[in-house]
Write a protein that holds these residues in place. Structure first.
Motif, PDB file in Angstrom:
ATOM      1  N   GLY A 136       0.826  -1.210   0.000  1.00 42.54           N
ATOM      2  CA  GLY A 136       0.000   0.000   0.000  1.00 42.54           C
ATOM      3  C   GLY A 136       0.855   1.252   0.000  1.00 42.54           C
ATOM      4  N   CYS A 137       1.893   1.279   0.864  1.00 42.21           N
ATOM      5  CA  CYS A 137       2.786   2.439   0.912  1.00 42.21           C
ATOM      6  C   CYS A 137       3.528   2.618  -0.412  1.00 42.21           C
ATOM      7  N   LEU A 167      -7.728  -3.894   3.079  1.00 43.33           N
ATOM      8  CA  LEU A 167      -8.570  -2.828   2.532  1.00 43.33           C
ATOM      9  C   LEU A 167      -7.874  -1.480   2.663  1.00 43.33           C
ATOM     10  N   ARG A 168      -7.218  -1.261   3.792  1.00 42.85           N
ATOM     11  CA  ARG A 168      -6.504  -0.008   3.964  1.00 42.85           C
ATOM     12  C   ARG A 168      -5.374   0.125   2.940  1.00 42.85           C
ATOM     13  N   ALA A 169      -4.680  -0.986   2.686  1.00 41.06           N
ATOM     14  CA  ALA A 169      -3.624  -0.958   1.674  1.00 41.06           C
ATOM     15  C   ALA A 169      -4.204  -0.602   0.306  1.00 41.06           C
ATOM     16  N   LEU A 170      -5.368  -1.154  -0.005  1.00 40.73           N
ATOM     17  CA  LEU A 170      -6.016  -0.838  -1.284  1.00 40.73           C
ATOM     18  C   LEU A 170      -6.386   0.637  -1.373  1.00 40.73           C
ATOM     19  N   SER A 171      -6.802   1.221  -0.243  1.00 38.80           N
ATOM     20  CA  SER A 171      -7.144   2.648  -0.263  1.00 38.80           C
ATOM     21  C   SER A 171      -5.901   3.503  -0.469  1.00 38.80           C
ATOM     22  N   ASP A 172      -4.716   2.985  -0.078  1.00 41.01           N
ATOM     23  CA  ASP A 172      -3.463   3.690  -0.338  1.00 41.01           C
ATOM     24  C   ASP A 172      -3.075   3.605  -1.814  1.00 41.01           C
ATOM     25  N   ILE A 173      -3.369   2.459  -2.428  1.00 34.49           N
ATOM     26  CA  ILE A 173      -2.978   2.235  -3.820  1.00 34.49           C
ATOM     27  C   ILE A 173      -3.882   2.987  -4.787  1.00 34.49           C
ATOM     28  N   ALA A 174      -5.142   3.201  -4.399  1.00 36.25           N
ATOM     29  CA  ALA A 174      -6.130   3.800  -5.302  1.00 36.25           C
ATOM     30  C   ALA A 174      -5.630   5.113  -5.894  1.00 36.25           C
TER      31      ALA A 174
END
Length: 307
Positions: free
Chosen positions: A20-21, A48-55
């Motif tokens: 994500g980072c 899910l949090r990682a996906l929100s970082d990638i978006a």
């Protein structure tokens, strides 16, 4: 990417958050699978949090559809993170989904949706999981207006810092949130029931620093959980003593008998925390704690209480 398949939960989580980072788009299909169906329920929200970082605006439709699907789920944390991801995508469909989320039953999700729409309108990118770059929000176009929109409610990015597995990130989140005072208590109190023990502990410590009757009440509710792990129980007792020592809190408002019951806990750290809590509360509880300190045979209890 290979570590996402590791049988150890901690390595899967670490890999997900690292990807994500890195904003690694190649991880999206597998992270979606993990967020929806990992065998460990505590791994799913972190994926899910990682996906929100990638978006991003270049994200595949698969990711956008995934976030929209999360908005219909039961987990308010997932819905708030989905709003964050949709704000990063920012196209017409994402904006329509965010407008629907503005009517969510949970204030936290509504705030995340409103903030996402504001960020799209201002052309600013939501902060990463490590928090905003120093001065970024204040210097962005319309930054002062974005801050005003929050109306004292902590943004999901700051709350997400408390859910980090990195202690330094958690401390930065605590520092950012404690300055907001008692208005943050309801939002932070929800994290007392998060799946991660480190998140529960960080939230408890923050409520102790904020102080006041409302924070003390939330901490007392957590202490009533018989399944609370030892480390978090001790941290919660310390925090309750800190919150209860606030000048606006009367001794009668505090769960003294609940704390007193922990003076007989088999774990010395919990007993020490109970002693410190009662000493901080003062009055009759202080005399009770002093007697318990004298009677206890464990050196750590003596050190903590005498200090």
């Amino acid at each position: 990417l290979a570590a996402l398949e590791h049988p150890r939960r901690g390595l899967r989580v670490g890999a997900a958050l690292t990807l994500g980072c890195m904003a690694e788009a190649r991880a999206v299909p597998r992270l979606i699978q993990i967020a929806e169906a990992d065998e460990d329920a505590t791994v799913r929200p972190l994926a899910l949090r990682a996906l929100s970082d990638i978006a991003s605006a270049e994200a595949a439709d698969e990711l956008k559809i995934f976030f929209i699907r999360q908005l219909g789920g039961d987990d308010m944390f997932a819905r708030a993170l989905a709003c964050r991801g949709l704000a990063r995508i920012g196209d017409t469909t994402a904006q329509q989904a965010l407008r629907l989320a503005v009517d969510d039953e949970e204030k936290w999700v509504r705030d995340a949706a409103r903030e996402g729409l504001a960020q799209i309108a201002l052309g600013t990118r939501p902060e990463g999981s490590g928090g905003p770059a120093e001065g970024a929000e204040a210097s962005s176009p319309g930054g002062e207006r974005a801050l005003a929109r929050r109306e004292g409610s902590p943004p999901p990015a700051e709350l997400a810092m408390l859910q980090s597995l990195d202690a330094a990130t958690q401390r930065r989140g605590q520092q950012a949130l404690v300055a907001r005072g008692e208005p943050i208590v309801p939002d932070v109190a929800r994290l007392l029931w998060a799946p991660e023990a480190s998140t529960r502990r960080a939230a408890a410590e923050l409520l102790g620093r904020v102080g006041g009757a409302q924070a003390a009440e939330q901490l007392a509710q957590l202490l009533e959980n018989d399944e609370l792990e030892t480390g978090t129980r001790a941290a919660t007792l310390y925090a309750l003593g800190q919150a209860g020592s606030h000048p606006d809190v009367a001794v009668e408002e505090l769960p003294v008998s609940l704390v007193e019951a922990h003076l007989d806990d088999p774990d010395a750290y919990v007993r020490a925390a109970a002693v410190v809590c009662l000493l901080r509360i003062g009055g009759a509880p202080r005399r009770l704690a002093t007697q318990a300190l004298i009677d206890d045979e464990d050196e750590w209890v003596h050190i903590a209480g005498l200090r």
